[in-house]
Design an enzyme around this catalytic site. Structure first.
Site, PDB file in Angstrom:
ATOM      1  N   HIS A  72       0.853  -1.191   0.000  1.00 26.18           N
ATOM      2  CA  HIS A  72       0.000   0.000   0.000  1.00 26.18           C
ATOM      3  C   HIS A  72       0.889   1.240   0.000  1.00 26.18           C
ATOM      4  CE1 HIS A  72      -3.103  -2.892   1.788  1.00 26.18           C
ATOM      5  NE2 HIS A  72      -3.428  -2.653   0.536  1.00 26.18           N
TER       6      HIS A  72
ATOM      7  N   GLU B 194       2.142   3.577   3.013  1.00 27.08           N
ATOM      8  CA  GLU B 194       2.765   2.977   4.204  1.00 27.08           C
ATOM      9  C   GLU B 194       4.295   3.041   4.081  1.00 27.08           C
ATOM     10  OE1 GLU B 194       0.837  -0.879   4.524  1.00 27.08           O
ATOM     11  OE2 GLU B 194      -1.144   0.045   4.457  1.00 27.08           O
TER      12      GLU B 194
ATOM     13  N   ARG C 103      -3.272   5.042  -1.712  1.00 32.56           N
ATOM     14  CA  ARG C 103      -3.090   3.698  -1.179  1.00 32.56           C
ATOM     15  C   ARG C 103      -2.950   2.634  -2.263  1.00 32.56           C
ATOM     16  NH1 ARG C 103      -6.596  -0.605   0.506  1.00 32.56           N
ATOM     17  NH2 ARG C 103      -5.846  -1.573   2.431  1.00 32.56           N
TER      18      ARG C 103
ATOM     19  N   HIS D  15       3.513  -4.263   6.319  1.00 28.44           N
ATOM     20  CA  HIS D  15       2.560  -3.156   6.174  1.00 28.44           C
ATOM     21  C   HIS D  15       2.674  -2.218   7.371  1.00 28.44           C
ATOM     22  CE1 HIS D  15      -0.027  -5.024   2.914  1.00 28.44           C
ATOM     23  NE2 HIS D  15       0.712  -6.042   3.283  1.00 28.44           N
TER      24      HIS D  15
ATOM     25  N   GLU E 229       2.116  -5.572  10.666  1.00 29.03           N
ATOM     26  CA  GLU E 229       1.678  -4.179  10.645  1.00 29.03           C
ATOM     27  C   GLU E 229       2.623  -3.460  11.596  1.00 29.03           C
ATOM     28  OE1 GLU E 229      -0.742  -2.850   8.890  1.00 29.03           O
ATOM     29  OE2 GLU E 229      -1.960  -4.552   8.231  1.00 29.03           O
TER      30      GLU E 229
END
Length: 417
Positions: free
Chosen positions: A176, A179, A234, A304, A378
């Site tokens: 994405h 990020e 994104r 991510h 994440e």
């Protein structure tokens, strides 16, 4: 000297450009208790321009959770009134997004060109892939696995001492576009591998017994767009007949077979899954590479941000994997290891129950290809900065994530299959 000044001015101009658009924008966190709250947020999203940060879309909100979203300056009073009238509990995470975005570039490292403690644009990263490979020919080889929709080359770095039949770990960053901490980590990983080989016992063993395939930026077109036009972009930048809306969510595309339920069929949505499985050139390149190397790839890691989580399959379904107990134990031990350095706390678990059912991350897809150890990370933070994590946080974030990746690498070596 003049040329350098011009370059610096240009760099600042583009950084400034990506910030000014966000003047006065706010990021809210809303506390969601029940279905009624979810319905209210659906109504809000239908009438206002809302950019969901966490979860990725309004369709993924579930009870007893928090929702983070960005609101355009002109819609803020409407949104605040709506939240207050409906007695939705909320806090403002970011009160002026522009100032947070401009404060991102706070690294004290004085570097022109590539730096591991700064966010690098694509041109800089692309040049770095060539340089790091040519400077370390005994440890790194660079190959092109495909091209993006806009024609950029997707470079993959293979990191490890050459040897026959080595097991491999595949890691991608920058799925994405917004990020930014994700590609920063892939670069950091490569540097640490090279820097500590022959000096640090574990990394030396890993590079002798394992190969690491590192894709520093998957969604290159989107990443370029975040540097030049819209910092909060994104998706990819592909276009399709019959719609003015641009881009698909690359994570949603791989899984279309099992996962029509969650991903969006609307091209204007942030989670639009595209017209068909692997419809994107980027996704096809990644999928083909992994399928062609399935015999050696033993772990798949996709990086991510944000929310400090370590997720494993499945996201597209509440069903558990066959080796759920093992994945859970490995995730638990990995986040424990990660926390030893800076005390950063991660949550972990299967994607669907840990955050929300989604159309399936690339880890679901990789797992279903037979890659037993498939995880989504994440990275930092928990929402104070969200996608606008400052450069001063790159080092600590990458240092602790290295511990996690090394823990997994060690596990993969000790548990061959």
């Amino acid at each position: 000297m003049l040329a350098l000044l011009v370059l610096v001015t240009l760099a600042l101009a583009s950084a400034h450009h990506s910030g000014e658009h966000f003047e006065g924008q706010k990021v809210f966190r809303v506390f969601v208790e029940d279905e009624n709250h979810i319905n209210l947020l659906h109504a809000l999203a239908n009438t206002n321009q809302i950019d969901f940060w966490k979860p990725d879309s309004v369709t993924q909100i579930k009870p007893h959770s928090t929702v983070d979203f960005r609101v355009e300056a002109e819609d803020i009073s409407t949104v605040e009134n709506f939240l207050e009238q409906n007695e939705l509990q909320y806090e403002v995470l970011i009160s002026n997004l522009r100032s947070i975005l401009e404060a991102q570039f706070d690294s004290q490292v004085r570097a022109t060109g590539h730096s591991y403690e700064k966010y690098n644009n694509w041109e800089t990263i692309e040049a770095w892939t060539q340089q790091v490979a040519s400077e370390n020919p005994d440890l790194i080889s660079r190959s092109a696995i495909g091209t993006t929709f806009e024609g950029r080359t997707m470079y993959l770095l293979k990191v490890g001492k050459p040897g026959p039949n080595k097991p491999a770990i595949f890691m991608d960053c920058g799925f994405h576009a917004r990020e930014w901490i994700s590609p920063a980590f892939c670069q950091w990983f490569v540097r640490e591998a090279v820097r500590t080989y022959g000096r640090e016992i574990h990394m030396t063993e890993f590079l002798e017994k394992l190969d690491f395939y590192v894709l520093p930026v998957f969604n290159i077109d989107g990443y370029v767009y975040t540097w030049t036009k819209n910092r909060m972009w994104r998706k990819t930048r592909s276009t399709y007949d019959g719609t003015k809306c641009i881009g698909t969510d690359p994570t949603e595309i791989l899984m279309l077979g099992g996962a029509f339920i969650m991903s969006s069929r609307s091209p204007c949505d942030e989670t639009y899954c595209g017209p068909a499985a692997e419809s994107e050139k980027e996704t096809k390149a990644l999928a083909n590479f992994i399928r062609n190397n399935l015999s050696s790839i033993k772990a798949y890691l996709t990086i991510h941000s944000y929310s400090q989580m370590m997720l494993y399959p499945y996201s597209y379904d509440y069903k558990l994997t066959e080796n759920n107990v093992e994945l859970n134990a490995l995730a638990k031990a990995t986040v424990k290891e990660l926390a030893t350095l800076h005390g950063t706390k991660y949550t972990y678990g299967p994607g669907a129950t840990t955050i929300y059912p989604a159309a399936g991350g690339s880890d679901d897809w990789a797992y279903d290809q037979g890659i037993k150890y498939s995880f989504t990370f994440e990275l930092r933070d928990k929402g104070r900065y969200g996608f606008a994590l400052p450069e001063s946080k790159i080092r600590p974030t990458c240092e602790e994530t290295m511990l996690a990746i090394k823990h997994i690498a060690n596990y993969v070596l000790e548990h061959p299959y």
